[in-house]
Design a protein around this motif. Structure first.
Motif, PDB file in Angstrom:
ATOM      1  N   PHE A  87      56.012  33.896  31.558  1.00 37.42           N
ATOM      2  CA  PHE A  87      57.241  34.604  31.907  1.00 37.42           C
ATOM      3  C   PHE A  87      57.200  35.000  33.376  1.00 37.42           C
ATOM      4  O   PHE A  87      56.134  35.023  34.008  1.00 37.42           O
ATOM      5  CB  PHE A  87      57.434  35.846  31.032  1.00 37.42           C
ATOM      6  N   THR A  88      58.348  35.280  33.905  1.00 40.69           N
ATOM      7  CA  THR A  88      58.460  35.741  35.280  1.00 40.69           C
ATOM      8  C   THR A  88      59.042  37.147  35.291  1.00 40.69           C
ATOM      9  O   THR A  88      59.733  37.551  34.362  1.00 40.69           O
ATOM     10  CB  THR A  88      59.363  34.792  36.100  1.00 40.69           C
ATOM     11  N   GLY A  89      58.752  37.903  36.344  1.00 44.81           N
ATOM     12  CA  GLY A  89      59.245  39.270  36.415  1.00 44.81           C
ATOM     13  C   GLY A  89      58.319  40.242  35.714  1.00 44.81           C
ATOM     14  O   GLY A  89      57.099  40.061  35.686  1.00 44.81           O
ATOM     15  N   GLU A  90      58.897  41.250  35.106  1.00 43.34           N
ATOM     16  CA  GLU A  90      58.112  42.299  34.451  1.00 43.34           C
ATOM     17  C   GLU A  90      58.692  42.601  33.087  1.00 43.34           C
ATOM     18  O   GLU A  90      59.918  42.622  32.900  1.00 43.34           O
ATOM     19  CB  GLU A  90      58.119  43.579  35.306  1.00 43.34           C
ATOM     20  N   ILE A  91      57.830  42.817  32.119  1.00 40.32           N
ATOM     21  CA  ILE A  91      58.254  43.190  30.766  1.00 40.32           C
ATOM     22  C   ILE A  91      57.983  44.676  30.577  1.00 40.32           C
ATOM     23  O   ILE A  91      56.860  45.134  30.755  1.00 40.32           O
ATOM     24  CB  ILE A  91      57.508  42.368  29.700  1.00 40.32           C
ATOM     25  N   VAL A  92      59.013  45.411  30.219  1.00 44.68           N
ATOM     26  CA  VAL A  92      58.902  46.852  29.978  1.00 44.68           C
ATOM     27  C   VAL A  92      58.800  47.084  28.474  1.00 44.68           C
ATOM     28  O   VAL A  92      59.627  46.580  27.703  1.00 44.68           O
ATOM     29  CB  VAL A  92      60.111  47.607  30.559  1.00 44.68           C
ATOM     30  N   PHE A  93      57.778  47.826  28.074  1.00 45.64           N
ATOM     31  CA  PHE A  93      57.552  48.083  26.654  1.00 45.64           C
ATOM     32  C   PHE A  93      57.990  49.500  26.286  1.00 45.64           C
ATOM     33  O   PHE A  93      57.891  50.426  27.081  1.00 45.64           O
ATOM     34  CB  PHE A  93      56.068  47.909  26.305  1.00 45.64           C
ATOM     35  N   ASP A  94      58.472  49.620  25.074  1.00 42.88           N
ATOM     36  CA  ASP A  94      58.839  50.922  24.517  1.00 42.88           C
ATOM     37  C   ASP A  94      58.356  50.969  23.074  1.00 42.88           C
ATOM     38  O   ASP A  94      58.796  50.175  22.243  1.00 42.88           O
ATOM     39  CB  ASP A  94      60.354  51.137  24.586  1.00 42.88           C
TER      40      ASP A  94
ATOM     41  N   ILE B  61      52.380  42.830  20.393  1.00 43.39           N
ATOM     42  CA  ILE B  61      52.912  42.070  21.523  1.00 43.39           C
ATOM     43  C   ILE B  61      52.286  42.612  22.803  1.00 43.39           C
ATOM     44  O   ILE B  61      52.271  43.824  23.031  1.00 43.39           O
ATOM     45  CB  ILE B  61      54.444  42.171  21.599  1.00 43.39           C
ATOM     46  N   SER B  62      51.773  41.716  23.630  1.00 42.13           N
ATOM     47  CA  SER B  62      51.136  42.107  24.880  1.00 42.13           C
ATOM     48  C   SER B  62      51.598  41.183  25.996  1.00 42.13           C
ATOM     49  O   SER B  62      52.048  40.055  25.750  1.00 42.13           O
ATOM     50  CB  SER B  62      49.619  42.076  24.756  1.00 42.13           C
ATOM     51  N   ALA B  63      51.478  41.664  27.220  1.00 43.78           N
ATOM     52  CA  ALA B  63      51.849  40.865  28.397  1.00 43.78           C
ATOM     53  C   ALA B  63      50.830  41.119  29.497  1.00 43.78           C
ATOM     54  O   ALA B  63      50.614  42.264  29.905  1.00 43.78           O
ATOM     55  CB  ALA B  63      53.255  41.238  28.867  1.00 43.78           C
ATOM     56  N   LYS B  64      50.187  40.041  29.956  1.00 46.75           N
ATOM     57  CA  LYS B  64      49.178  40.162  31.001  1.00 46.75           C
ATOM     58  C   LYS B  64      49.110  38.858  31.784  1.00 46.75           C
ATOM     59  O   LYS B  64      49.122  37.772  31.193  1.00 46.75           O
ATOM     60  CB  LYS B  64      47.808  40.478  30.385  1.00 46.75           C
ATOM     61  N   ASP B  65      49.036  38.977  33.100  1.00 54.97           N
ATOM     62  CA  ASP B  65      48.932  37.808  33.980  1.00 54.97           C
ATOM     63  C   ASP B  65      50.067  36.811  33.716  1.00 54.97           C
ATOM     64  O   ASP B  65      49.863  35.590  33.673  1.00 54.97           O
ATOM     65  CB  ASP B  65      47.580  37.116  33.805  1.00 54.97           C
ATOM     66  N   HIS B  66      51.273  37.342  33.503  1.00 55.63           N
ATOM     67  CA  HIS B  66      52.474  36.535  33.276  1.00 55.63           C
ATOM     68  C   HIS B  66      52.370  35.664  32.024  1.00 55.63           C
ATOM     69  O   HIS B  66      53.012  34.610  31.937  1.00 55.63           O
ATOM     70  CB  HIS B  66      52.787  35.663  34.495  1.00 55.63           C
ATOM     71  N   ILE B  67      51.561  36.117  31.067  1.00 54.38           N
ATOM     72  CA  ILE B  67      51.488  35.460  29.766  1.00 54.38           C
ATOM     73  C   ILE B  67      51.849  36.497  28.703  1.00 54.38           C
ATOM     74  O   ILE B  67      51.203  37.540  28.594  1.00 54.38           O
ATOM     75  CB  ILE B  67      50.083  34.889  29.484  1.00 54.38           C
TER      76      ILE B  67
END
Length: 417
Positions: free
Chosen positions: A355-362, A396-402
């Motif tokens: 993914f590109t950009g930033e994912i905001v978690f809630d 669900i996790s997001a790290k290093d654009h993965i």
């Protein structure tokens, strides 16, 4: 004569909640008009003489509270139940300040500035931390009032307070602390009621979504079966025509056409028909959107999951991955990996994408990027809802654009191997 400031305190409390419930300019204008009319009426009445008689003043106060209900309804342009709810919350907040003021006067002489500071601190706290819980989206969809809490407030204000005035020899501090406790309880109960209604509505929406996607699975499964059969027949007809054709250019074209049709004739075989259907559907979408799609799936051990639920699980997770991949400009970076495996008595479903950009978690879930967020964001929630119904969990996790979505579900009866 301190009673004379009670209506102003009540109007201030109403203002806080009205501004929280609606930020529209029309609501603000109606509030200014309504409050100015109320204040004008307040000045025209002989309140100073009425304040000399506690019973007469309580009658006026009751009438003023009843007047606040249509006033709030005019400002918010809402139903009567929303107006009554707002007045109840405002009354509880105003009465808490009244009790704090009386407690202050038990130990200090009356003073305008300290009491004003108490008012500002209390109302600011209510506006910043309490109002957002009392006036959620459920406020506008409220179907009923919390009658017991409403009665507690009314009995509190017109029962306990009047008893305190009639019997001043009783411990005043105990009365004020009891009032604060009861009013705080009422506000807390109203906040809990709002959250409960919000959860109930969300549960209803999730159940509707899951039901719709189960029906969608039936439609998609039937459609893919028909397409596979038709493509299979057309492919063989084309290959038969190639053998009888002597024109090399036309033969090359027919071979190319047969290769394109083979994409739809190649059915995925995982050992589970529902899984085959959803992976076939999403694989075709990825091909159309130039997304690299890799899938390692063993569906032999997941027959315990209902086909509609399985379609919902994979459909939403892969749809989110496709949506994120589409935002990547570099086509070579559009990659989605899907893995389904069984380990002992545990089913693991893994969906990864760049993914590109930033994912905001809630609360552990990515926030939707769609503008109408209230109507979206149910995809991941429906996955979590179904996973929990089978005793599983979604992470669900997001790290290093993965971005990685991992679903773990226990298999009933232990290992399938």
């Amino acid at each position: 004569m301190s009673y004379l400031w009670g209506p102003y305190q009540m109007l201030a409390a109403c203002t806080l909640f009205i501004l929280t419930a609606s930020r529209s300019i029309n609501a603000f204008r109606r509030m200014i008009i309504g409050f100015m009319a109320t204040i004008l009426l307040y000045f025209l009445l002989p309140l100073r003489s009425w304040a000399q008689n506690i019973v007469l003043w309580q009658i006026f106060w009751a009438c003023f509270l009843l007047l606040c209900i249509p006033l709030v309804r005019f400002c918010l342009h809402c139903h009567w139940r929303q107006a009554i709810y707002t007045v109840i919350c405002s009354l509880a907040l105003q009465h808490i300040f009244l009790c704090l003021k009386f407690i202050y006067r038990l130990f200090n002489p009356p003073a305008v500035l300290p009491e004003l500071i108490i008012l500002v601190i209390l109302y600011t706290f209510a506006f910043r931390f309490l109002a957002v819980r009392l006036f959620t989206d459920s406020f506008w969809k409220m179907k009923h009032l919390d009658v017991p809490s409403s009665l507690v407030v009314l009995l509190l204000v017109f029962g306990v307070t009047m008893q305190g005035d009639i019997h001043p020899i009783l411990p005043s501090l105990a009365y004020e602390l009891a009032d604060i406790t009861c009013c705080s309880y009422v506000l807390w109960m109203q906040a809990v009621q709002q959250e409960r209604q919000l959860l109930e509505r969300e549960k209803e929406n999730l159940e509707i979504l899951v039901s719709q996607q189960a029906r969608q699975y039936e439609i998609t499964s039937s459609m893919i079966d028909r397409i596979n059969q038709k493509c299979h027949d057309i492919k063989h007809q084309i290959l038969g025509a190639v053998g009888n054709e002597e024109n090399n250019s036309l033969k090359a074209y027919l071979h190319s056409l047969a290769d394109n049709i083979m994409v739809y004739d190649t059915a995925i075989r995982t050992g589970n028909k529902a899984l085959d259907t959803v992976l076939m559907e999403k694989g075709l979408i990825c091909r159309d959107k130039h997304i690299q799609w890799t899938c390692m799936a063993d569906g032999s051990g997941i027959s315990f999951i209902r086909p509609g639920d399985l379609y919902t699980l994979f459909g939403n997770l892969v749809d989110n991955a496709i949506e994120a991949s589409e935002k990547i400009d570099d086509v070579d970076q559009r990659v989605i990996n899907v893995k389904v495996s069984v380990h002992e008595s545990l089913l693991m479903i893994l969906v990864e994408n760049l993914f590109t950009g930033e994912i905001v978690f809630d609360h552990g879930f990515p926030l939707t990027t769609k503008t109408d967020g209230e109507e979206h964001g149910y995809g991941v929630k429906s996955v979590d809802y179904i996973a929990r119904s089978y005793g599983g969990s979604l992470n669900i996790s997001a790290k290093d654009h993965i971005c990685q979505a991992k679903l773990l579900i226990p298999i009933p009866g232990g290992s399938t191997k």
